[in-house]
Scaffold this motif. Structure first.
Motif, PDB file in Angstrom:
ATOM      1  N   GLN A  63       0.853  -1.184   0.000  1.00 16.96           N
ATOM      2  CA  GLN A  63       0.000   0.000   0.000  1.00 16.96           C
ATOM      3  C   GLN A  63       0.885   1.229   0.000  1.00 16.96           C
ATOM      4  OE1 GLN A  63      -2.197  -0.799   3.678  1.00 16.96           O
ATOM      5  NE2 GLN A  63      -4.061  -0.717   2.459  1.00 16.96           N
ATOM      6  N   ASN A  64       0.550   2.199  -0.837  1.00 13.11           N
ATOM      7  CA  ASN A  64       1.232   3.489  -0.842  1.00 13.11           C
ATOM      8  C   ASN A  64       0.363   4.466  -0.068  1.00 13.11           C
ATOM      9  OD1 ASN A  64       3.490   2.804  -2.446  1.00 13.11           O
ATOM     10  ND2 ASN A  64       2.196   2.839  -4.256  1.00 13.11           N
ATOM     11  N   LEU A  65       0.916   5.026   1.015  1.00 17.77           N
ATOM     12  CA  LEU A  65       0.178   5.925   1.891  1.00 17.77           C
ATOM     13  C   LEU A  65       0.783   7.318   1.857  1.00 17.77           C
ATOM     14  CD1 LEU A  65      -0.049   3.585   5.020  1.00 17.77           C
ATOM     15  CD2 LEU A  65      -1.655   3.752   3.130  1.00 17.77           C
ATOM     16  N   CYS A  66      -0.067   8.308   2.014  1.00 17.11           N
ATOM     17  CA  CYS A  66       0.380   9.701   2.105  1.00 17.11           C
ATOM     18  C   CYS A  66       1.182   9.877   3.396  1.00 17.11           C
ATOM     19  CB  CYS A  66      -0.831  10.617   2.090  1.00 17.11           C
ATOM     20  SG  CYS A  66      -0.465  12.357   2.373  1.00 17.11           S
ATOM     21  N   MET A  67       2.325  10.564   3.326  1.00 17.64           N
ATOM     22  CA  MET A  67       3.151  10.749   4.517  1.00 17.64           C
ATOM     23  C   MET A  67       2.546  11.760   5.488  1.00 17.64           C
ATOM     24  SD  MET A  67       6.375  13.238   3.439  1.00 17.64           S
ATOM     25  CE  MET A  67       7.459  11.904   3.348  1.00 17.64           C
ATOM     26  N   ILE A  68       1.559  12.541   5.053  1.00 23.93           N
ATOM     27  CA  ILE A  68       0.935  13.536   5.917  1.00 23.93           C
ATOM     28  C   ILE A  68      -0.221  12.932   6.717  1.00 23.93           C
ATOM     29  CG2 ILE A  68      -0.259  15.772   5.976  1.00 23.93           C
ATOM     30  CD1 ILE A  68       2.677  15.911   5.059  1.00 23.93           C
ATOM     31  N   CYS A  69      -1.188  12.300   6.018  1.00 23.65           N
ATOM     32  CA  CYS A  69      -2.404  11.817   6.687  1.00 23.65           C
ATOM     33  C   CYS A  69      -2.515  10.294   6.746  1.00 23.65           C
ATOM     34  CB  CYS A  69      -3.633  12.390   5.994  1.00 23.65           C
ATOM     35  SG  CYS A  69      -3.869  11.770   4.306  1.00 23.65           S
ATOM     36  N   ARG A  70      -1.593   9.586   6.111  1.00 29.30           N
ATOM     37  CA  ARG A  70      -1.551   8.123   6.090  1.00 29.30           C
ATOM     38  C   ARG A  70      -2.781   7.493   5.410  1.00 29.30           C
ATOM     39  NH1 ARG A  70       2.549   9.265   8.546  1.00 29.30           N
ATOM     40  NH2 ARG A  70       3.694   8.589  10.296  1.00 29.30           N
ATOM     41  N   THR A  71      -3.347   8.206   4.443  1.00 32.30           N
ATOM     42  CA  THR A  71      -4.439   7.696   3.615  1.00 32.30           C
ATOM     43  C   THR A  71      -3.841   7.043   2.378  1.00 32.30           C
ATOM     44  OG1 THR A  71      -5.867   9.503   4.343  1.00 32.30           O
ATOM     45  CG2 THR A  71      -6.512   8.372   2.319  1.00 32.30           C
ATOM     46  N   GLU A  72      -4.471   5.977   1.885  1.00 26.91           N
ATOM     47  CA  GLU A  72      -3.971   5.332   0.669  1.00 26.91           C
ATOM     48  C   GLU A  72      -4.149   6.281  -0.515  1.00 26.91           C
ATOM     49  OE1 GLU A  72      -3.964   1.009  -1.507  1.00 26.91           O
ATOM     50  OE2 GLU A  72      -5.419   1.398   0.064  1.00 26.91           O
ATOM     51  N   VAL A  73      -3.099   6.426  -1.312  1.00 28.57           N
ATOM     52  CA  VAL A  73      -3.103   7.368  -2.433  1.00 28.57           C
ATOM     53  C   VAL A  73      -3.588   6.684  -3.705  1.00 28.57           C
ATOM     54  CG1 VAL A  73      -1.277   8.820  -1.487  1.00 28.57           C
ATOM     55  CG2 VAL A  73      -0.678   6.915  -2.967  1.00 28.57           C
ATOM     56  N   GLU A  74      -4.034   7.501  -4.659  1.00 23.44           N
ATOM     57  CA  GLU A  74      -4.467   7.018  -5.969  1.00 23.44           C
ATOM     58  C   GLU A  74      -3.320   7.232  -6.952  1.00 23.44           C
ATOM     59  OE1 GLU A  74      -7.794   9.437  -7.013  1.00 23.44           O
ATOM     60  OE2 GLU A  74      -8.951   8.823  -5.261  1.00 23.44           O
TER      61      GLU A  74
END
Length: 86
Positions: A63-74
């Motif tokens: 899974q690739n997650l945003c480093m700011i909010c830890r949401t999975e990115v598109e």
């Protein structure tokens, strides 16, 4: 989406430890990541957190997650075919 002179700008440039890409030209197709929560465009994988999970069958999923909010990115492409860049 931040566009400077028809170039896509990375929104995590100031937060990333080692920026490798700052702008994408509209003349060349390139893959980038978009965080739906922060609404940030991330041009390289250095602005991501890579999380690996294992399912019950032992298959590993990345899974690739945003480093700011830890949401999975598109994953998206630049320039987007729906965008009209002149």
């Amino acid at each position: 989406m931040t566009i400077i002179a028809q170039h896509l700008k990375c929104d995590l440039r100031k937060k990333c430890a080692s920026c490798s890409k700052y702008l994408f030209s509209p003349k060349q197709r390139a893959r980038y990541f978009y965080c739906p929560e922060c609404k940030y465009d991330i041009l390289c994988d250095r602005g991501l957190i890579q999380n690996f999970t294992t399912d019950k069958n032992g298959m590993i999923k990345k899974q690739n997650l945003c480093m700011i909010c830890r949401t999975e990115v598109e994953e998206r492409m630049w320039p987007d075919d729906s965008e009209n860049i002149e």
